[in-house]
Design a protein around this motif. Structure first.
Motif, PDB file in Angstrom:
ATOM      1  N   LEU A  27       0.825  -1.208   0.000  1.00  0.00           N
ATOM      2  CA  LEU A  27       0.000   0.000   0.000  1.00  0.00           C
ATOM      3  C   LEU A  27       0.855   1.252   0.000  1.00  0.00           C
ATOM      4  CD1 LEU A  27      -2.499  -1.242   2.756  1.00  0.00           C
ATOM      5  CD2 LEU A  27      -2.831  -1.311   0.274  1.00  0.00           C
ATOM      6  N   THR A  28       0.279   2.319  -0.531  1.00  0.00           N
ATOM      7  CA  THR A  28       0.953   3.621  -0.497  1.00  0.00           C
ATOM      8  C   THR A  28       0.358   4.421   0.674  1.00  0.00           C
ATOM      9  OG1 THR A  28      -0.637   4.239  -2.212  1.00  0.00           O
ATOM     10  CG2 THR A  28       1.578   3.727  -2.950  1.00  0.00           C
ATOM     11  N   PRO A  29       1.091   5.399   1.222  1.00  0.00           N
ATOM     12  CA  PRO A  29       0.637   6.017   2.478  1.00  0.00           C
ATOM     13  C   PRO A  29      -0.692   6.776   2.380  1.00  0.00           C
ATOM     14  CG  PRO A  29       2.639   7.090   1.652  1.00  0.00           C
ATOM     15  CD  PRO A  29       2.434   5.884   0.822  1.00  0.00           C
ATOM     16  N   ASP A  30      -1.127   7.135   1.149  1.00  0.00           N
ATOM     17  CA  ASP A  30      -2.422   7.830   1.032  1.00  0.00           C
ATOM     18  C   ASP A  30      -3.583   6.922   1.416  1.00  0.00           C
ATOM     19  OD1 ASP A  30      -1.467   6.559  -1.433  1.00  0.00           O
ATOM     20  OD2 ASP A  30      -3.476   6.987  -2.162  1.00  0.00           O
ATOM     21  N   ILE A  31      -3.306   5.626   1.610  1.00  0.00           N
ATOM     22  CA  ILE A  31      -4.390   4.698   1.996  1.00  0.00           C
ATOM     23  C   ILE A  31      -4.979   5.093   3.362  1.00  0.00           C
ATOM     24  CG2 ILE A  31      -3.036   2.923   3.232  1.00  0.00           C
ATOM     25  CD1 ILE A  31      -5.701   2.069   0.640  1.00  0.00           C
ATOM     26  N   PHE A  32      -4.141   5.710   4.217  1.00  0.00           N
ATOM     27  CA  PHE A  32      -4.623   6.038   5.561  1.00  0.00           C
ATOM     28  C   PHE A  32      -5.792   7.023   5.506  1.00  0.00           C
ATOM     29  CE2 PHE A  32      -0.090   4.866   6.540  1.00  0.00           C
ATOM     30  CZ  PHE A  32      -0.390   3.678   7.179  1.00  0.00           C
ATOM     31  N   GLU A  33      -5.644   8.044   4.670  1.00  0.00           N
ATOM     32  CA  GLU A  33      -6.740   9.014   4.509  1.00  0.00           C
ATOM     33  C   GLU A  33      -7.990   8.328   3.968  1.00  0.00           C
ATOM     34  OE1 GLU A  33      -5.771  12.508   2.057  1.00  0.00           O
ATOM     35  OE2 GLU A  33      -4.142  12.696   3.520  1.00  0.00           O
ATOM     36  N   LYS A  34      -7.764   7.430   3.030  1.00  0.00           N
ATOM     37  CA  LYS A  34      -8.887   6.734   2.400  1.00  0.00           C
ATOM     38  C   LYS A  34      -9.605   5.834   3.409  1.00  0.00           C
ATOM     39  CE  LYS A  34      -7.377   7.168  -2.330  1.00  0.00           C
ATOM     40  NZ  LYS A  34      -6.276   8.135  -2.167  1.00  0.00           N
ATOM     41  N   ILE A  35      -8.856   5.249   4.311  1.00  0.00           N
ATOM     42  CA  ILE A  35      -9.504   4.425   5.355  1.00  0.00           C
ATOM     43  C   ILE A  35     -10.350   5.335   6.248  1.00  0.00           C
ATOM     44  CG2 ILE A  35      -9.154   2.949   7.371  1.00  0.00           C
ATOM     45  CD1 ILE A  35      -6.489   2.002   6.064  1.00  0.00           C
ATOM     46  N   GLU A  36      -9.769   6.477   6.607  1.00  0.00           N
ATOM     47  CA  GLU A  36     -10.493   7.429   7.475  1.00  0.00           C
ATOM     48  C   GLU A  36     -11.799   7.861   6.830  1.00  0.00           C
ATOM     49  OE1 GLU A  36      -7.482   9.959  10.277  1.00  0.00           O
ATOM     50  OE2 GLU A  36      -7.736  10.601   8.217  1.00  0.00           O
ATOM     51  N   GLU A  37     -11.742   8.066   5.517  1.00  0.00           N
ATOM     52  CA  GLU A  37     -12.930   8.550   4.803  1.00  0.00           C
ATOM     53  C   GLU A  37     -13.966   7.454   4.565  1.00  0.00           C
ATOM     54  OE1 GLU A  37     -11.106  10.124   1.326  1.00  0.00           O
ATOM     55  OE2 GLU A  37     -10.268  11.837   2.426  1.00  0.00           O
ATOM     56  N   SER A  38     -13.515   6.178   4.610  1.00  0.00           N
ATOM     57  CA  SER A  38     -14.429   5.129   4.132  1.00  0.00           C
ATOM     58  C   SER A  38     -15.530   4.738   5.119  1.00  0.00           C
ATOM     59  CB  SER A  38     -13.631   3.889   3.693  1.00  0.00           C
ATOM     60  OG  SER A  38     -12.979   3.335   4.798  1.00  0.00           O
ATOM     61  N   GLY A  39     -15.307   4.875   6.416  1.00  0.00           N
ATOM     62  CA  GLY A  39     -16.345   4.514   7.377  1.00  0.00           C
ATOM     63  C   GLY A  39     -16.620   3.017   7.401  1.00  0.00           C
ATOM     64  N   ARG A  40     -17.717   2.639   8.070  1.00  0.00           N
ATOM     65  CA  ARG A  40     -17.996   1.205   8.226  1.00  0.00           C
ATOM     66  C   ARG A  40     -18.616   0.614   6.966  1.00  0.00           C
ATOM     67  NH1 ARG A  40     -18.377  -0.624  14.121  1.00  0.00           N
ATOM     68  NH2 ARG A  40     -17.613   1.191  15.232  1.00  0.00           N
ATOM     69  N   GLY A  41     -18.188  -0.569   6.611  1.00  0.00           N
ATOM     70  CA  GLY A  41     -18.714  -1.227   5.406  1.00  0.00           C
ATOM     71  C   GLY A  41     -19.310  -2.568   5.746  1.00  0.00           C
ATOM     72  N   ALA A  42     -18.975  -3.610   4.945  1.00  0.00           N
ATOM     73  CA  ALA A  42     -19.541  -4.948   5.148  1.00  0.00           C
ATOM     74  C   ALA A  42     -19.330  -5.406   6.590  1.00  0.00           C
ATOM     75  CB  ALA A  42     -18.877  -5.933   4.179  1.00  0.00           C
ATOM     76  N   LEU A  43     -20.326  -6.073   7.156  1.00  0.00           N
ATOM     77  CA  LEU A  43     -20.315  -6.617   8.520  1.00  0.00           C
ATOM     78  C   LEU A  43     -20.167  -5.523   9.592  1.00  0.00           C
ATOM     79  CD1 LEU A  43     -17.810  -9.620   7.964  1.00  0.00           C
ATOM     80  CD2 LEU A  43     -20.287  -9.649   7.633  1.00  0.00           C
ATOM     81  N   GLY A  44     -20.417  -4.266   9.203  1.00  0.00           N
ATOM     82  CA  GLY A  44     -20.313  -3.155  10.162  1.00  0.00           C
ATOM     83  C   GLY A  44     -18.872  -2.825  10.530  1.00  0.00           C
ATOM     84  N   GLU A  45     -17.901  -3.367   9.765  1.00  0.00           N
ATOM     85  CA  GLU A  45     -16.486  -3.143  10.098  1.00  0.00           C
ATOM     86  C   GLU A  45     -15.849  -2.124   9.153  1.00  0.00           C
ATOM     87  OE1 GLU A  45     -14.518  -6.912   9.955  1.00  0.00           O
ATOM     88  OE2 GLU A  45     -15.470  -7.619  11.804  1.00  0.00           O
ATOM     89  N   ILE A  46     -14.775  -1.500   9.611  1.00  0.00           N
ATOM     90  CA  ILE A  46     -14.010  -0.602   8.734  1.00  0.00           C
ATOM     91  C   ILE A  46     -13.114  -1.500   7.885  1.00  0.00           C
ATOM     92  CG2 ILE A  46     -12.350   1.303   8.652  1.00  0.00           C
ATOM     93  CD1 ILE A  46     -13.584   2.247  11.349  1.00  0.00           C
ATOM     94  N   GLN A  47     -13.506  -1.659   6.630  1.00  0.00           N
ATOM     95  CA  GLN A  47     -12.878  -2.646   5.747  1.00  0.00           C
ATOM     96  C   GLN A  47     -11.727  -2.008   4.957  1.00  0.00           C
ATOM     97  OE1 GLN A  47     -13.603  -5.788   5.639  1.00  0.00           O
ATOM     98  NE2 GLN A  47     -15.679  -5.989   6.469  1.00  0.00           N
TER      99      GLN A  47
END
Ligand code: UTP
Length: 291
Positions: free
Chosen positions: A209-229
């Motif tokens: 992964l490239t470090p911009d993934i961290f921002e994308k995780i922060e923005e993504s919120g909870r997904g399948a199974l109510g988890e931050i995927q």
């Protein structure tokens, strides 16, 4: 060639598929023949050139820290008893790489676990390896992935073909094949129903992964199974800069489920030089006795 220096090992999950074994012991410490499963992933990273291992741990995971730490008392004991081979084996574990431990306070999902490693990773590309996914490969899977990463300079995910009935258990990806076994990913779905899956290529537990993934995780919120995927953030990365996938060469061993672990155990024992013959005989005897 640019080198990846850091790898993240998320090991803070509850391991509910392996209860009751995982009630008080980490699932990642369950042995595959004579080594805890997490050690296989750490060895894979080390032999791919990774220098720093970042473990994202949680409650009840102390055994993992102890396993990768040096153990002077045990080393002294083995030395006094003349158990040189065991001593060498034990010393090797703590010298594999530099280990950092960060904490995920609540098991909110794989994406969240990766986010917990943000500070330790800093502003550089890094690998993520899931400890219960073991791959027996001639060239370590992470090294196979680094080769693609070096060529395309984009995030890379490890892929494996799975039979239809297993599709709902995995993140599934599809894309355009750019070279044999290497895809530019165009679709990713977390645990889809068979009819909704874009392919039968499962995302297994290896990522660059490239470090911009961290921002994308922060923005993504909870997904399948109510988890931050992690897959949701990867979808954003795919739209933004592109993501590549490689169908790796090697035998995947699922050590995170009971049935997968039993099969992996048989596979690994049959490949173990000191055990193979006896296990083969034993299996034959068992099969014959059922006839
Ligand atoms: P899994 O889904 O396989 O692990 O996540 P789990 O949640 O522990 O297992 P089950 O589904 O309940 O049986 C893959 C890896 O990600 C880690 C797990 O420890 C495992 O090694 N993980 C998962 C975290 O570190 N944090 C989480 O919030 C979730």
């Amino acid at each position: 060639m640019k080198n990846l220096r850091k790898a993240v090992f998320p090991v803070a999950g509850w391991g509910t598929r392996f209860l009751p074994a995982t009630k008080a012991s980490p699932k990642e410490m369950i042995p595959l023949v004579d080594k805890p499963v997490i050690q296989y992933a750490v060895e894979e990273a080390a032999s791919s050139g990774i220098e720093t291992m970042i473990f994202v741990t949680g409650r009840g995971k102390r055994a993992i820290e102890d396993h990768f730490d040096s153990s002077p008392e045990l080393e002294l004991f083995l030395k006094e008893k003349g158990k040189d081979l065991e001593l060498e084996e034990i010393k090797k574990i703590s010298s594999l790489a530099r280990c950092i431990f960060v904490r995920q306070r609540e098991a909110l999902g794989l994406g969240h676990a990766v986010l917990c490693a943000r500070e330790a990773v800093g502003d550089e590309s890094f690998a993520v390896l899931l400890g219960d996914d073991v791959v027996d490969a001639q060239v370590p899977v992470l090294a196979q992935m680094m080769e693609v990463w070096n060529r395309y300079q984009k995030p890379v995910i490890g892929l494996m073909e799975v039979p239809q009935h297993l599709i709902p258990r995995y993140g599934i990806a599809a894309g355009e094949e750019r070279e044999p076994g290497v895809f530019k990913i165009t679709q990713m779905v977390e645990k889809p129903a068979v009819e909704e899956a874009p392919s039968n290529l499962a995302i297994v537990g290896r990522y660059i992964l490239t470090p911009d993934i961290f921002e994308k995780i922060e923005e993504s919120g909870r997904g399948a199974l109510g988890e931050i995927q992690l897959t949701d953030a990867l979808v954003a990365a795919m739209k933004d800069q592109g993501v590549y996938g490689i169908v790796f060469k090697g035998r995947y061993l699922d050590c995170g489920t009971k049935i997968g672990w039993i099969k992996s155990q048989i596979y690994a024992a049959l490949k173990h030089p000191e055990m193979a013959e006896e296990i083969r005989e034993y299996l034959k005897e068992m099969v014959d006795s059922w006839r």
